[in-house]
Write a protein that holds these residues in place. Structure first.
Motif, mmCIF file in Angstrom:
data_model
loop_
_atom_site.group_PDB
_atom_site.id
_atom_site.type_symbol
_atom_site.label_atom_id
_atom_site.label_comp_id
_atom_site.label_asym_id
_atom_site.label_seq_id
_atom_site.Cartn_x
_atom_site.Cartn_y
_atom_site.Cartn_z
ATOM 1 N N ARG A 1 38.960 66.490 23.205
ATOM 2 C CA ARG A 1 39.957 66.534 24.265
ATOM 3 C C ARG A 1 39.252 66.696 25.609
ATOM 4 N NH1 ARG A 1 43.693 71.151 21.564
ATOM 5 N NH2 ARG A 1 41.655 72.159 21.785
ATOM 6 N N LEU A 2 39.827 66.077 26.638
ATOM 7 C CA LEU A 2 39.229 66.083 27.966
ATOM 8 C C LEU A 2 39.784 67.224 28.801
ATOM 9 C CD1 LEU A 2 37.468 64.674 30.144
ATOM 10 C CD2 LEU A 2 39.492 63.313 30.730
ATOM 11 N N TRP A 3 38.866 67.974 29.406
ATOM 12 C CA TRP A 3 39.227 69.029 30.347
ATOM 13 C C TRP A 3 38.766 68.591 31.732
ATOM 14 C CZ3 TRP A 3 41.433 73.906 28.984
ATOM 15 C CH2 TRP A 3 41.646 74.061 27.604
ATOM 16 N N TYR A 4 39.698 68.623 32.681
ATOM 17 C CA TYR A 4 39.415 68.123 34.019
ATOM 18 C C TYR A 4 39.432 69.279 35.015
ATOM 19 C CZ TYR A 4 39.815 65.272 38.240
ATOM 20 O OH TYR A 4 39.603 64.697 39.466
ATOM 21 N N GLY A 5 38.329 69.416 35.762
ATOM 22 C CA GLY A 5 38.216 70.547 36.679
ATOM 23 C C GLY A 5 38.254 70.182 38.140
ATOM 24 N N GLY A 6 38.629 68.934 38.461
ATOM 25 C CA GLY A 6 38.738 68.538 39.858
ATOM 26 C C GLY A 6 37.615 67.628 40.298
ATOM 27 N N SER A 7 37.903 66.782 41.293
ATOM 28 C CA SER A 7 36.909 65.872 41.847
ATOM 29 C C SER A 7 36.485 66.352 43.221
ATOM 30 C CB SER A 7 37.475 64.453 41.942
ATOM 31 O OG SER A 7 37.655 63.903 40.663
ATOM 32 N N TYR A 8 35.265 65.977 43.597
ATOM 33 C CA TYR A 8 34.712 66.428 44.865
ATOM 34 C C TYR A 8 35.186 65.578 46.036
ATOM 35 C CZ TYR A 8 31.592 69.196 41.977
ATOM 36 O OH TYR A 8 31.083 70.088 41.076
ATOM 37 N N ILE A 9 35.023 64.261 45.937
ATOM 38 C CA ILE A 9 35.381 63.385 47.049
ATOM 39 C C ILE A 9 35.992 62.111 46.510
ATOM 40 C CG2 ILE A 9 33.581 64.240 48.596
ATOM 41 C CD1 ILE A 9 31.935 61.805 47.856
ATOM 42 N N ASN A 10 36.654 61.369 47.407
ATOM 43 C CA ASN A 10 37.160 60.051 47.043
ATOM 44 C C ASN A 10 36.371 58.996 47.795
ATOM 45 O OD1 ASN A 10 38.089 60.147 49.656
ATOM 46 N ND2 ASN A 10 40.260 60.046 49.128
ATOM 47 N N SER A 11 36.865 57.749 47.791
ATOM 48 C CA SER A 11 36.123 56.651 48.405
ATOM 49 C C SER A 11 36.009 56.800 49.915
ATOM 50 C CB SER A 11 36.805 55.321 48.070
ATOM 51 O OG SER A 11 38.151 55.334 48.517
ATOM 52 N N SER A 12 36.849 57.629 50.520
ATOM 53 C CA SER A 12 36.785 57.860 51.964
ATOM 54 C C SER A 12 36.006 59.126 52.299
ATOM 55 C CB SER A 12 38.207 57.960 52.538
ATOM 56 O OG SER A 12 38.934 56.786 52.284
ATOM 57 N N ASN A 13 35.317 59.684 51.293
ATOM 58 C CA ASN A 13 34.514 60.888 51.467
ATOM 59 C C ASN A 13 35.379 62.101 51.810
ATOM 60 O OD1 ASN A 13 31.802 61.575 51.050
ATOM 61 N ND2 ASN A 13 31.530 61.998 53.220
ATOM 62 N N GLU A 14 36.619 62.091 51.335
ATOM 63 C CA GLU A 14 37.525 63.198 51.568
ATOM 64 C C GLU A 14 37.684 64.000 50.280
ATOM 65 O OE1 GLU A 14 40.988 61.112 52.607
ATOM 66 O OE2 GLU A 14 40.379 60.672 54.662
ATOM 67 N N GLU A 15 37.804 65.305 50.423
ATOM 68 C CA GLU A 15 38.000 66.139 49.249
ATOM 69 C C GLU A 15 39.377 65.873 48.647
ATOM 70 O OE1 GLU A 15 37.106 70.228 49.611
ATOM 71 O OE2 GLU A 15 35.442 69.907 50.979
ATOM 72 N N LEU A 16 39.422 65.851 47.324
ATOM 73 C CA LEU A 16 40.692 65.636 46.637
ATOM 74 C C LEU A 16 41.065 66.902 45.875
ATOM 75 C CD1 LEU A 16 40.344 61.967 45.380
ATOM 76 C CD2 LEU A 16 41.833 62.828 47.162
ATOM 77 N N THR A 17 41.103 66.818 44.565
ATOM 78 C CA THR A 17 41.533 67.966 43.776
ATOM 79 C C THR A 17 40.542 69.112 43.927
ATOM 80 O OG1 THR A 17 40.401 67.033 41.871
ATOM 81 C CG2 THR A 17 42.723 66.534 42.100
#
Length: 494
Positions: free
Chosen positions: A249-265
């Motif tokens: 099972r996959l556990w997701y802890g958040g992403s750092y940046i998106n394609s615009s170099n902006e913080e997401l989750t």
């Protein structure tokens, strides 16, 4: 000699019309290794795509290779070599052996420099140097004062624009050691970490299935990640924190940046994704989470919200996928038939598909790594062979460089005229209209199925349209994806 060069040069526009139709089949089972912008065939040849190389293009001078990382190559005898690459030799190369790495290659990580682990557990550091070399400077190879290493990684938040500041090493006794800085410094143990079996960035997995993290501050003790138990692996994804448990099972802890170099989750407590199971691998690119299951199904869900839902809706991208390789904005996948496919951004030919698209919303096949030889000698192509309508096309630049003929271009009509030298035999005059793609051979149209085309600023012409006039002997080797052409005296001898 002049006539011979002219005749050999004209071969580059020879047709494969006499080649069996099996040539149109995709045959990539001879790929033994691939990455997000390169591949290695089973014969040890190295191929790249991206920018001016719209499809896989053979890099001459690199042979007998089994693995590549950055500008480094591991040959079948386990020696490590460096490609001193410049903008002028992108599709040809001279390799220089890095003798400091004679211990054999095991692993590498690059960010602000390249840390390379050999088979004996030693680690060497090669810095990124801004000079005439596009990449790492093989002339500065320093051994880091650490040994018995079984794994290594580095971490630094991408948005800080200070990559490679924290290097982390896992020893064979389960302890974790680290240092900060661009160049090797004395390492120190990370407090609170023992019995570790896996590391990635600033996370460590203990044998009891718990996950621990630290920020990299001096004398800091690691802290357990809440909610994560029975974890079996940390997924090595640069832009996110993801883990697999003992039930896949996959556990997701958040992403750092998106394609615009902006913080997401920004969620610190990982959530278990319940809308998909039997997860084999997962990566994040652009604003998407890509998940591969053990059954070979590939799924995608967008990452646009401040927190990931426990049950996001996934869209199936492909089936029969064995593995995936990701870059910042695209992925390359290999299917169970050995073929490579790409998905995502294609602004700079990242997908190697030979298509004029900036973004692929459905997977597209990566071009075949097709080599071309004339009378037993390999031909250096500026970009690889593109297949369309069961025909092969090559860049016009290749023809113009090699062709010993009269060449003229009418700018107003966009017509290129290529003709054999006066007194040469056979007498050939080829007219290519880049407005409508029409090709005339000795003033006679050769049909609508062989139109020339422009792609990525490069003109492509078909190989087939003068084969009968030249009397070439063309053969296709399916196993090697190779077009072999015999012409003139060589063909007569054969």
């Amino acid at each position: 000699m002049l006539r011979r060069l002219m005749l050999l040069s004209l071969i580059f526009i020879v047709s494969i019309s006499c080649v069996p139709t099996v040539m149109a089949e995709t045959n990539s089972t001879n790929i033994q290794y691939y990455n997000s912008n390169s591949l290695i065939k089973s014969d040890g040849s190295y191929w790249v795509w991206g920018r001016d190389q719209l499809v896989p293009t053979h890099v001459q001078g690199i042979s007998d290779v089994k693995i590549s990382f950055g500008n480094f190559f591991v040959k079948n005898d386990n020696t490590v070599w460096f490609w001193k690459q410049t903008m002028f030799n992108y599709n040809s190369a001279d390799l220089i052996q890095v003798k400091e790495l004679d211990g054999g290659y095991a692993q590498s990580e690059g960010s602000g420099g390249m840390a390379i682990r050999d088979l004996n557990g030693n680690v060497f550091f090669v810095p990124w140097v801004d000079n005439d070399i596009f990449g790492y400077d093989f002339r500065i190879v320093k051994k880091i004062d650490v040994d018995h290493i079984t794994d290594l990684t580095n971490f630094d938040k991408p948005a800080s624009y200070m990559p490679g500041r924290n290097w982390v090493f896992l020893k064979d006794n389960g302890t974790v050691w680290a240092y900060s800085g661009f160049m090797p410094r004395p390492v120190s143990a990370v407090k609170g970490l023992d019995d570790i079996i896996d590391i990635y960035r600033n996370h460590a997995l203990k044998s009891d299935g718990t996950v621990w993290y630290w920020t990299g501050e001096p004398n800091e003790s690691a802290t357990q990640v809440k909610g994560l138990v029975k974890i079996k692996s940390i997924l090595p994804d640069f832009f996110s924190r993801m883990f697999l448990d003992d039930q896949s099972r996959l556990w997701y802890g958040g992403s750092y940046i998106n394609s615009s170099n902006e913080e997401l989750t920004k969620q610190q407590t990982p959530v278990m994704i319940t809308s998909i199971g039997e997860v084999k691998d997962a990566v994040t690119i652009r604003d998407s989470l890509i998940v591969l299951t053990h059954s070979g199904d590939l799924f995608e869900t967008p990452i646009t919200q401040s927190k990931m839902s426990k049950a996001p809706k996934f869209k199936r991208l492909s089936t029969n996928v064995m593995n995936i390789k990701a870059a910042g904005s695209h992925i390359i996948m290999q299917k169970d038939d050995g073929t490579l496919w790409g998905w995502g951004t294609n602004t700079n030919a990242e997908l190697g598909a030979g298509q004029n698209i900036s973004l692929s919303i459905t997977p597209v096949p990566v071009g075949q790594p097709i080599s071309l030889e004339v009378n037993g000698e390999d031909v250096l192509l500026t970009s690889g062979v593109i297949m369309r309508n069961n025909q092969s096309f090559i860049p016009l630049r290749t023809l113009l460089v090699m062709l010993n003929a009269n060449i003229s271009y009418e700018n107003n009509s966009k017509v290129l005229i290529v003709g054999s030298k006066e007194g040469s035999s056979p007498s050939i005059r080829v007219s290519i209209n880049f407005k409508n793609g029409e090709i005339l051979l000795n003033e006679k149209s050769i049909g609508s199925q062989t139109k020339a085309f422009l792609l990525g600023g490069t003109s492509y012409i078909p190989l087939r349209f003068i084969s009968e006039q030249l009397g070439a002997d063309v053969s296709w080797t399916k196993k090697d994806n190779k077009i072999s052409i015999l012409y003139g005296a060589v063909a007569d001898v054969e």
